[in-house]
Design an enzyme around this catalytic site. Structure first.
Site, PDB file in Angstrom:
ATOM      1  N   GLU A  58      75.451  25.576  17.293  1.00 18.05           N
ATOM      2  CA  GLU A  58      74.969  24.498  16.426  1.00 18.05           C
ATOM      3  C   GLU A  58      75.972  23.350  16.336  1.00 18.05           C
ATOM      4  O   GLU A  58      76.525  23.061  15.259  1.00 18.05           O
ATOM      5  CB  GLU A  58      74.675  25.050  15.028  1.00 18.05           C
ATOM      6  N   GLU A 102      69.399  32.849  17.388  1.00 16.98           N
ATOM      7  CA  GLU A 102      69.471  33.294  15.991  1.00 16.98           C
ATOM      8  C   GLU A 102      68.109  33.126  15.361  1.00 16.98           C
ATOM      9  O   GLU A 102      67.429  32.115  15.568  1.00 16.98           O
ATOM     10  CB  GLU A 102      70.440  32.432  15.170  1.00 16.98           C
TER      11      GLU A 102
HETATM   12  C1  BGP Z   1      73.196  29.438  11.203  1.00 15.42           C
HETATM   13  C2  BGP Z   1      74.634  29.689  11.604  1.00 15.42           C
HETATM   14  C3  BGP Z   1      75.149  31.037  11.221  1.00 15.42           C
HETATM   15  C4  BGP Z   1      74.630  31.594   9.928  1.00 15.42           C
HETATM   16  C5  BGP Z   1      73.143  31.304   9.719  1.00 15.42           C
HETATM   17  C6  BGP Z   1      72.605  31.632   8.343  1.00 15.42           C
HETATM   18  O1  BGP Z   1      72.947  28.096  11.057  1.00 15.42           O
HETATM   19  O2  BGP Z   1      74.798  29.540  12.998  1.00 15.42           O
HETATM   20  O3  BGP Z   1      76.547  30.980  11.298  1.00 15.42           O
HETATM   21  O4  BGP Z   1      75.442  31.366   8.870  1.00 15.42           O
HETATM   22  O5  BGP Z   1      72.847  29.957   9.970  1.00 15.42           O
HETATM   23  O6  BGP Z   1      72.839  30.588   7.458  1.00 15.42           O
HETATM   24  P1  BGP Z   1      73.442  30.801   6.036  1.00 15.42           P
HETATM   25  O7  BGP Z   1      74.478  31.851   6.216  1.00 15.42           O
HETATM   26  O8  BGP Z   1      74.002  29.509   5.597  1.00 15.42           O
HETATM   27  O9  BGP Z   1      72.320  31.246   5.181  1.00 15.42           O
END
Ligand code: BGP
Length: 477
Positions: free
Chosen positions: A170, A372
């Protein structure tokens, strides 16, 4: 509602993801090896939920063997994590931290001997703090070269064993939070810097792709390099031209700004015009554009969580407000949308199919994977059964609904090669810390971070083994 059964292709990747900084903790980290996130946490611990930050995380650094055993037990075909740039080097020029490099070696070997294929990302927001202080971080062209030098060392050491490489996770996110929306340390609103960081990261990806392809003969056969992007599938409120324009411009600024240079090797003309018009065009030269042109990625990882819905702005832009792409759009909330109330994200599995078709028709059907996708839920302990196992049926539904869209896409010719769940274990995230839990494996903070498989881990194990799953209407409310 009648259940439907879906078959998963035998070679379809079914893995899980994490990152170095969200799992490792600081054990063995030198005081001079802060990353940007460590620096932010040290300056502003109060903005992190319950004060949890990267200091201990899941203690993966000390417990990786135990965790890899769990991966094996679940049967993950792949595990994606990052190498922590801020730890890999000591001087950020030439000197490798041999202790940390040895730990990465051991993790990679343990994964491979356990039958779990490693996927490695070079940067998951882990830019060394000293490069922020000294050079202004990704705003600097020198930092691109330091990153490429780091990448070269990593390829040399692990290129014989790792088949899947990513430059960034990202890449748009840190600067969007820091410079565009100014909600992260050091809270500087500066749209031009935002765009410069975007460009420099696209250029850094191209330079790493060039390096990787040059060293490829020494690397293991079939290895490839890509980037993990988070394009938000954008839906206009309506078919009216003003709403369509809002969605098109949103897509240019937030999605195509990385999709196009990474996959097509060039920026869209309309984006270049908009940047010039609003005086946020990045500093660049012809040579840099040609490096981007000639070094596009082999494949792409796509993080998909929620859709983006926009409409034409209804308010007047305040003349004294610095330019922000929101000049052209405003968010639209679809009445009746399904929400994950803990994260505040809409749940809309259709984004997977729509992204698959977009990559097929607009991006040459490049090979890609869902890098993801997952569901963060607060206070999961309330779902424990008598044996203490979290009954996360909502996560099972969430995974099934999104996987179904991937299977539909594949049936329609998408080149989607896998699904990586976020996340393997619960972990730390910026500001939300351990609030929303994403893991197949629970981390019991109150019990010395002991691990416990959730119901979803057994579900995931079964679908990996049987290559089959069932769906009914998505029932999470
Ligand atoms: C994505 C990232 C991850 C992770 C995930 C969940 O954008 O690549 O690192 O953190 O989001 O988001 P969050 O943990 O802020 O809920």
């Amino acid at each position: 509602m009648k259940k439907q059964t879906w078959q998963i292709p035998g070679d379809f990747i079914l893995g899980a993801a994490a990152s170095a900084w969200q799992t490792e903790g600081w054990a063995g980290k030198r005081p001079s090896q802060n990353s940007y996130l460590d620096m932010w946490y040290k300056n502003d611990p109060h903005v992190w939920y319950n004060g949890y930050g990267p200091a201990v995380a899941t203690d993966f650094y000390n417990r990786y063997k135990e965790d890899i055993q769990h991966m094996k037990e679940i049967g993950l075909t792949h595990y994606r994590t990052s190498i922590n740039w801020s730890r890999f080097l000591i001087d950020y020029e030439t000197e490798v931290d041999e202790v940390y490099a040895g730990y990465i070696d051991a993790v990679i070997n343990e994964l491979i001997t356990s039958g779990v294929e490693p996927m490695i990302c070079l940067e998951h927001y882990e830019i060394p703090a000293v490069l922020m202080e000294k050079y202004g971080g990704w705003g600097s062209k020198h930092v691109i070269d330091l990153f490429a030098a780091y990448a070269e060392k990593v390829f040399e050491r692990y290129g014989d064993r790792v088949k899947y490489w990513f430059t960034f996770n990202e890449p748009i996110v840190p600067q969007t939070r820091i410079f565009l929306d100014a909600i992260r340390y050091p809270y500087e609103q500066n749209t031009k810097k935002w765009m410069q960081w975007n460009f420099n990261k696209a250029l850094a990806t191209a330079k790493c792709v060039r390096l990787f392809h040059a060293c490829k003969p020494e690397c293991r056969e079939g290895a490839k390099i890509g980037v993990i992007l988070n394009p938000e599938v954008t839906y206009a409120r309506s078919s009216a031209p003003h709403d369509q324009k809002a969605a098109r411009i949103y897509d240019l600024f937030f999605n195509r700004v990385f999709l196009d240079p990474s996959i097509k090797g060039a920026y869209p003309d309309e984006l270049m015009e908009l940047m010039a018009k609003h005086d946020i065009l990045f500093d660049h030269d012809e040579e840099e554009l040609s490096v981007i042109k000639r070094n596009t990625v082999d494949f792409v990882g796509v993080n998909l969580y929620y859709p983006k819905r926009v409409q034409a702005p209804s308010r007047q832009w305040n003349e004294s407000t610095p330019f922000h792409p929101a000049y052209y759009y405003e968010p639209f909330e679809l009445p009746g949308r399904k929400m994950n109330p803990f994260r505040g994200w809409e749940i809309c599995p259709r984004i997977v199919y729509d992204m698959a078709m977009r990559l097929k028709y607009e991006y040459g059907n490049i090979e890609w994977l869902i890098a993801e996708n997952g569901m963060g839920v607060e206070h999961e302990e309330r779902f424990k059964n008598e044996e203490g196992v979290i009954q996360d049926d909502y996560r099972i539904d969430f995974i099934s609904a999104h996987l179904r869209e991937a299977m539909k896409g594949i049936a329609d010719g998408a080149n989607c090669k896998g699904y990586m769940l976020w996340a393997f274990t619960d972990n730390v995230s910026p500001m939300n810390a351990f609030k929303n839990r994403y893991g197949l494996v629970e981390i019991r903070l109150e019990d010395n971070r002991s691990r416990a498989l959730k119901k979803s881990a057994c579900f995931y194990r079964d679908i990996i083994k049987n290559r089959r799953f069932e769906t009914e209407e998505f029932r999470y409310k």
